[in-house]
Design a protein around this motif. Sequence first.
Motif, PDB file in Angstrom:
ATOM      1  N   ARG A   1       0.833  -1.217   0.000  1.00 33.69           N
ATOM      2  CA  ARG A   1       0.000   0.000   0.000  1.00 33.69           C
ATOM      3  C   ARG A   1       0.861   1.258   0.000  1.00 33.69           C
ATOM      4  O   ARG A   1       0.554   2.246  -0.666  1.00 33.69           O
ATOM      5  N   ASP A   2       1.967   1.221   0.740  1.00 32.32           N
ATOM      6  CA  ASP A   2       2.851   2.391   0.829  1.00 32.32           C
ATOM      7  C   ASP A   2       3.418   2.798  -0.528  1.00 32.32           C
ATOM      8  O   ASP A   2       3.745   3.969  -0.751  1.00 32.32           O
ATOM      9  N   ARG A   3       3.546   1.845  -1.443  1.00 36.93           N
ATOM     10  CA  ARG A   3       4.153   2.135  -2.747  1.00 36.93           C
ATOM     11  C   ARG A   3       3.139   2.638  -3.773  1.00 36.93           C
ATOM     12  O   ARG A   3       3.513   3.006  -4.881  1.00 36.93           O
ATOM     13  N   GLU A   4       1.857   2.617  -3.423  1.00 35.20           N
ATOM     14  CA  GLU A   4       0.797   3.206  -4.256  1.00 35.20           C
ATOM     15  C   GLU A   4       0.842   2.687  -5.693  1.00 35.20           C
ATOM     16  O   GLU A   4       0.971   3.447  -6.659  1.00 35.20           O
ATOM     17  N   TYR A   5       0.712   1.396  -5.830  1.00 31.98           N
ATOM     18  CA  TYR A   5       0.704   0.785  -7.158  1.00 31.98           C
ATOM     19  C   TYR A   5      -0.608   1.070  -7.886  1.00 31.98           C
ATOM     20  O   TYR A   5      -1.670   1.216  -7.271  1.00 31.98           O
ATOM     21  N   ASP A   6      -0.510   1.132  -9.202  1.00 32.27           N
ATOM     22  CA  ASP A   6      -1.700   1.307 -10.039  1.00 32.27           C
ATOM     23  C   ASP A   6      -2.277  -0.032 -10.473  1.00 32.27           C
ATOM     24  O   ASP A   6      -3.483  -0.152 -10.700  1.00 32.27           O
ATOM     25  N   VAL A   7      -1.390  -1.022 -10.650  1.00 29.64           N
ATOM     26  CA  VAL A   7      -1.794  -2.333 -11.163  1.00 29.64           C
ATOM     27  C   VAL A   7      -1.113  -3.416 -10.341  1.00 29.64           C
ATOM     28  O   VAL A   7       0.072  -3.310 -10.001  1.00 29.64           O
ATOM     29  N   ALA A   8      -1.853  -4.479 -10.044  1.00 28.35           N
ATOM     30  CA  ALA A   8      -1.284  -5.667  -9.413  1.00 28.35           C
ATOM     31  C   ALA A   8      -1.587  -6.872 -10.298  1.00 28.35           C
ATOM     32  O   ALA A   8      -2.697  -6.996 -10.837  1.00 28.35           O
ATOM     33  N   ILE A   9      -0.594  -7.735 -10.457  1.00 29.08           N
ATOM     34  CA  ILE A   9      -0.768  -8.966 -11.236  1.00 29.08           C
ATOM     35  C   ILE A   9      -0.501 -10.140 -10.308  1.00 29.08           C
ATOM     36  O   ILE A   9       0.602 -10.261  -9.760  1.00 29.08           O
ATOM     37  N   ALA A  10      -1.502 -10.972 -10.118  1.00 30.67           N
ATOM     38  CA  ALA A  10      -1.369 -12.131  -9.236  1.00 30.67           C
ATOM     39  C   ALA A  10      -1.051 -13.359 -10.064  1.00 30.67           C
ATOM     40  O   ALA A  10      -1.822 -13.757 -10.934  1.00 30.67           O
ATOM     41  N   PHE A  11       0.064 -13.957  -9.781  1.00 28.67           N
ATOM     42  CA  PHE A  11       0.602 -15.079 -10.548  1.00 28.67           C
ATOM     43  C   PHE A  11      -0.117 -16.384 -10.213  1.00 28.67           C
ATOM     44  O   PHE A  11      -0.419 -17.187 -11.068  1.00 28.67           O
ATOM     45  N   GLY A  12      -0.418 -16.610  -8.928  1.00 23.69           N
ATOM     46  CA  GLY A  12      -1.036 -17.867  -8.503  1.00 23.69           C
ATOM     47  C   GLY A  12      -2.541 -17.752  -8.405  1.00 23.69           C
ATOM     48  O   GLY A  12      -3.152 -16.762  -8.820  1.00 23.69           O
ATOM     49  N   GLN A  13      -3.142 -18.799  -7.845  1.00 27.32           N
ATOM     50  CA  GLN A  13      -4.592 -18.816  -7.636  1.00 27.32           C
ATOM     51  C   GLN A  13      -4.831 -19.063  -6.146  1.00 27.32           C
ATOM     52  O   GLN A  13      -5.024 -20.194  -5.719  1.00 27.32           O
ATOM     53  N   SER A  14      -4.817 -17.996  -5.368  1.00 28.21           N
ATOM     54  CA  SER A  14      -4.940 -18.104  -3.921  1.00 28.21           C
ATOM     55  C   SER A  14      -5.928 -17.068  -3.413  1.00 28.21           C
ATOM     56  O   SER A  14      -5.820 -15.893  -3.736  1.00 28.21           O
ATOM     57  N   TRP A  15      -6.887 -17.519  -2.604  1.00 27.94           N
ATOM     58  CA  TRP A  15      -7.864 -16.562  -2.094  1.00 27.94           C
ATOM     59  C   TRP A  15      -7.207 -15.604  -1.087  1.00 27.94           C
ATOM     60  O   TRP A  15      -7.607 -14.448  -0.988  1.00 27.94           O
ATOM     61  N   LEU A  16      -6.161 -16.076  -0.384  1.00 28.48           N
ATOM     62  CA  LEU A  16      -5.458 -15.201   0.551  1.00 28.48           C
ATOM     63  C   LEU A  16      -4.754 -14.060  -0.179  1.00 28.48           C
ATOM     64  O   LEU A  16      -4.796 -12.916   0.257  1.00 28.48           O
ATOM     65  N   VAL A  17      -4.116 -14.408  -1.302  1.00 32.04           N
ATOM     66  CA  VAL A  17      -3.441 -13.382  -2.093  1.00 32.04           C
ATOM     67  C   VAL A  17      -4.480 -12.407  -2.661  1.00 32.04           C
ATOM     68  O   VAL A  17      -4.277 -11.193  -2.660  1.00 32.04           O
ATOM     69  N   GLY A  18      -5.598 -12.958  -3.145  1.00 33.58           N
ATOM     70  CA  GLY A  18      -6.665 -12.102  -3.671  1.00 33.58           C
ATOM     71  C   GLY A  18      -7.202 -11.146  -2.621  1.00 33.58           C
ATOM     72  O   GLY A  18      -7.373  -9.949  -2.875  1.00 33.58           O
ATOM     73  N   LEU A  19      -7.449 -11.677  -1.415  1.00 34.78           N
ATOM     74  CA  LEU A  19      -7.935 -10.845  -0.319  1.00 34.78           C
ATOM     75  C   LEU A  19      -6.916  -9.771   0.043  1.00 34.78           C
ATOM     76  O   LEU A  19      -7.269  -8.594   0.261  1.00 34.78           O
ATOM     77  N   MET A  20      -5.654 -10.173   0.106  1.00 34.83           N
ATOM     78  CA  MET A  20      -4.600  -9.223   0.451  1.00 34.83           C
ATOM     79  C   MET A  20      -4.543  -8.084  -0.569  1.00 34.83           C
ATOM     80  O   MET A  20      -4.422  -6.912  -0.202  1.00 34.83           O
ATOM     81  N   LEU A  21      -4.641  -8.418  -1.861  1.00 30.05           N
ATOM     82  CA  LEU A  21      -4.606  -7.378  -2.891  1.00 30.05           C
ATOM     83  C   LEU A  21      -5.808  -6.453  -2.779  1.00 30.05           C
ATOM     84  O   LEU A  21      -5.700  -5.237  -2.986  1.00 30.05           O
ATOM     85  N   TRP A  22      -6.968  -7.009  -2.452  1.00 27.89           N
ATOM     86  CA  TRP A  22      -8.175  -6.192  -2.264  1.00 27.89           C
ATOM     87  C   TRP A  22      -7.965  -5.196  -1.126  1.00 27.89           C
ATOM     88  O   TRP A  22      -8.329  -4.020  -1.218  1.00 27.89           O
ATOM     89  N   LEU A  23      -7.297  -5.662  -0.061  1.00 30.52           N
ATOM     90  CA  LEU A  23      -7.051  -4.795   1.090  1.00 30.52           C
ATOM     91  C   LEU A  23      -6.055  -3.685   0.773  1.00 30.52           C
ATOM     92  O   LEU A  23      -6.053  -2.643   1.434  1.00 30.52           O
ATOM     93  N   THR A  24      -5.201  -3.891  -0.221  1.00 28.73           N
ATOM     94  CA  THR A  24      -4.224  -2.850  -0.575  1.00 28.73           C
ATOM     95  C   THR A  24      -4.879  -1.659  -1.262  1.00 28.73           C
ATOM     96  O   THR A  24      -4.294  -0.569  -1.300  1.00 28.73           O
ATOM     97  N   GLY A  25      -6.055  -1.890  -1.843  1.00 28.85           N
ATOM     98  CA  GLY A  25      -6.735  -0.803  -2.532  1.00 28.85           C
ATOM     99  C   GLY A  25      -6.188  -0.499  -3.917  1.00 28.85           C
ATOM    100  O   GLY A  25      -6.532   0.535  -4.503  1.00 28.85           O
ATOM    101  N   ILE A  26      -5.359  -1.366  -4.456  1.00 26.98           N
ATOM    102  CA  ILE A  26      -4.828  -1.158  -5.817  1.00 26.98           C
ATOM    103  C   ILE A  26      -6.005  -1.157  -6.792  1.00 26.98           C
ATOM    104  O   ILE A  26      -6.811  -2.097  -6.796  1.00 26.98           O
ATOM    105  N   PRO A  27      -6.141  -0.147  -7.628  1.00 24.33           N
ATOM    106  CA  PRO A  27      -7.351  -0.020  -8.457  1.00 24.33           C
ATOM    107  C   PRO A  27      -7.529  -1.131  -9.500  1.00 24.33           C
ATOM    108  O   PRO A  27      -8.660  -1.515  -9.785  1.00 24.33           O
TER     109      PRO A  27
END
Length: 319
Positions: A76-102
């Motif tokens: 979140r501190d790095r204020e990314y515009d895009v995130a690309i998730a390589f695997g298929q994990s609900w934890l990773v998905g949830l974590m990315l949602w929490l970062t607020g990356i658009p």
Amino acid sequence: MRVVALVPGGIGDQILFFPTLDDLKRYYPNAKIDVVTEPQSKAAYRVSKSVHEVLTFDYKDRNSLADWGNLVGTIRDREYDVAIAFGQSWLVGLMLWLTGIPMRVGFKGKGAAFLTHTVPFNPSQYVAAAYHELLKPLGLTTPLPELAVNVPKPDIEWSQIEQKRLGVNETGYVLIYGGVDSALRAKDADKIYPVANWQPIIQEFHLKQPDMPVVVIQGADDETFVRSLRASCPEIKVTSPDNAGKLTAMIAGANLMLSTESAALQLSIAAQTYTIALLGSSDPGKLLPKSEKFLAIKSPTGKVADISPKTVSEKIWGG
């Protein structure tokens, strides 16, 4: 534009993701692309030309909520515009949602509900091509580029000195990687090709091409394997590159690479060295691109040790 890619897996997985990163950088040359990978895989990015910063996170560890929370905060501190998730994990998905990356891109499956864009994952496809599909939501529909690496100049210079030390700088050489990456070793000994099988292959090389030295790569976990191979084939030469750049430079200088399933195999493909891969249960079509330079020998039983030396020699000599 700032992009973060979450890339779990070993060094070989990272290298197979390089074409995706390279295409993204080619299409968005001013983008800063960071990756979050496992600590033991960070070394792969020494030979990447597209990545700005490498962050580490042990995806396979029993991470606490605090560990995941720290990762969320770092991203979140790095204020990314895009995130690309390589695997298929609900934890990773949830974590990315929490970062607020658009814009959050990933494969359909677990965790997809937390993403803004998803693409189907084809498990039977060449792995690098499957990863490349993740660029479609960003408007990239170009063909998959070849695996490519960028070897630092000091590593090239080290390789030149190493080839002179081994006495192979003028003759050329055959390179062998017969170990298994440490990430695979504990869980899959079936990927190891035994010394007893390598011995007749090496001996045939010395009979048919006596002026072509055989060089064996010794990684951090390969000392026992190499010592045993040397005892049965004292004429072999041994090299011990200590990073991905030096290893790639040595592979690029070889006339032929023989390798079990490993990061070294993917580096050989990226270096465009003629390569013969010895595979156990893995599908050659998923690990190797279609090219006359890259040949695979798949075990009839799923165990690499069951590939006969005669089969390997026939592939080498075209018999």
